[in-house]
Motif scaffolding. Sequence first.
Motif, mmCIF file in Angstrom:
data_model
loop_
_atom_site.group_PDB
_atom_site.id
_atom_site.type_symbol
_atom_site.label_atom_id
_atom_site.label_comp_id
_atom_site.label_asym_id
_atom_site.label_seq_id
_atom_site.Cartn_x
_atom_site.Cartn_y
_atom_site.Cartn_z
ATOM 1 N N LEU A 144 51.439 32.293 48.725
ATOM 2 C CA LEU A 144 52.605 31.545 48.249
ATOM 3 C C LEU A 144 52.238 30.575 47.126
ATOM 4 C CD1 LEU A 144 55.609 30.871 48.577
ATOM 5 C CD2 LEU A 144 54.963 29.163 50.292
ATOM 6 N N ILE A 145 51.187 29.780 47.335
ATOM 7 C CA ILE A 145 50.796 28.786 46.325
ATOM 8 C C ILE A 145 50.340 29.477 45.042
ATOM 9 C CG2 ILE A 145 49.131 26.984 45.763
ATOM 10 C CD1 ILE A 145 49.209 26.113 48.654
ATOM 11 N N ILE A 195 51.553 30.891 39.337
ATOM 12 C CA ILE A 195 51.718 31.880 38.270
ATOM 13 C C ILE A 195 53.140 31.867 37.739
ATOM 14 C CG2 ILE A 195 51.686 34.352 37.757
ATOM 15 C CD1 ILE A 195 49.429 34.641 39.787
ATOM 16 N N ALA A 196 54.109 31.767 38.644
ATOM 17 C CA ALA A 196 55.515 31.773 38.225
ATOM 18 C C ALA A 196 55.858 30.551 37.377
ATOM 19 C CB ALA A 196 56.419 31.827 39.454
ATOM 20 N N PRO A 200 50.960 33.110 27.060
ATOM 21 C CA PRO A 200 51.490 33.271 28.425
ATOM 22 C C PRO A 200 50.537 33.971 29.383
ATOM 23 C CG PRO A 200 53.168 33.789 26.805
ATOM 24 C CD PRO A 200 51.888 33.628 26.048
ATOM 25 N N LYS A 201 49.953 35.083 28.961
ATOM 26 C CA LYS A 201 49.095 35.840 29.869
ATOM 27 C C LYS A 201 47.861 35.032 30.267
ATOM 28 C CE LYS A 201 50.538 40.400 28.236
ATOM 29 N NZ LYS A 201 50.113 41.687 27.622
ATOM 30 N N ALA A 251 46.456 29.727 35.676
ATOM 31 C CA ALA A 251 47.257 29.132 36.750
ATOM 32 C C ALA A 251 47.021 29.862 38.070
ATOM 33 C CB ALA A 251 48.736 29.177 36.373
ATOM 34 N N GLY A 252 46.878 31.189 38.008
ATOM 35 C CA GLY A 252 46.617 31.948 39.228
ATOM 36 C C GLY A 252 45.287 31.576 39.860
ATOM 37 N N VAL A 253 44.249 31.435 39.029
ATOM 38 C CA VAL A 253 42.929 31.052 39.544
ATOM 39 C C VAL A 253 42.968 29.649 40.141
ATOM 40 C CG1 VAL A 253 40.536 30.580 38.914
ATOM 41 C CG2 VAL A 253 41.698 32.581 37.970
#
Length: 225
Positions: free
Chosen positions: A22-23, A28-29, A173-174, A180-182
Amino acid sequence: MEEVSMREYFLILGKRVWMIVLITAISIAVSGVLSYFVLEPQYQTFTTLMVGKPKEYQNYDQKLDYNEVLLNQKLVTTYGELVKSRVVTDEVINNLGLDLSYKDFAEKVSVNLVKDTEIIKIEVTDKDPKLAAVIANETAQVFMKHVKDIMMVENVQIIDEARVPEMPVKPRPKMNMAIAGVLGLMISIFLVFLLEYLDNTIKTPEDIERYLGLPVIGTIPKLED
């Protein structure tokens, strides 16, 4: 012991894997929304100039000796400061009719000296790609004019004129979403272990043996109503 410890780590992560997913997904979103819909794209272009020997010496000696190269390289540093000077900046702003202060202009324009060369690189970043190219080229022209007026020499040449950039340099963005995902993954794993550390309740027979040091004789099954 090491295998047991690793197994415990994975069990801890498995209990709250929903939190990790979830986090990470939220990170990422949020990064994607900011990159695609909130942050304005910025475009960057550049023009390069070369500091050469003065014209009055060009016909005197066609060979450029080492001392002259060193002299030109030292001039590059001086000229680099002249590009960033207020006299050049104010004239560029006035010539283009820009609604910018000296500070705002300085944030858009950067001057880089290519190490061990006689080259000056003027980079301009702006949300308008055409304006970025116009500012870069005008800055080069105004700078060359002031070199002639102040130094009384014409020893600067434009190598590359600035072109209108097609792709923005930021946001990316990518890359932002990957970062952000990491970060989201690392933060979520940290929170999982923190919650596990703060949780002092006993939930399994293994917890009784581990924390209380008592053997488990039996268990009472939960009966459904």
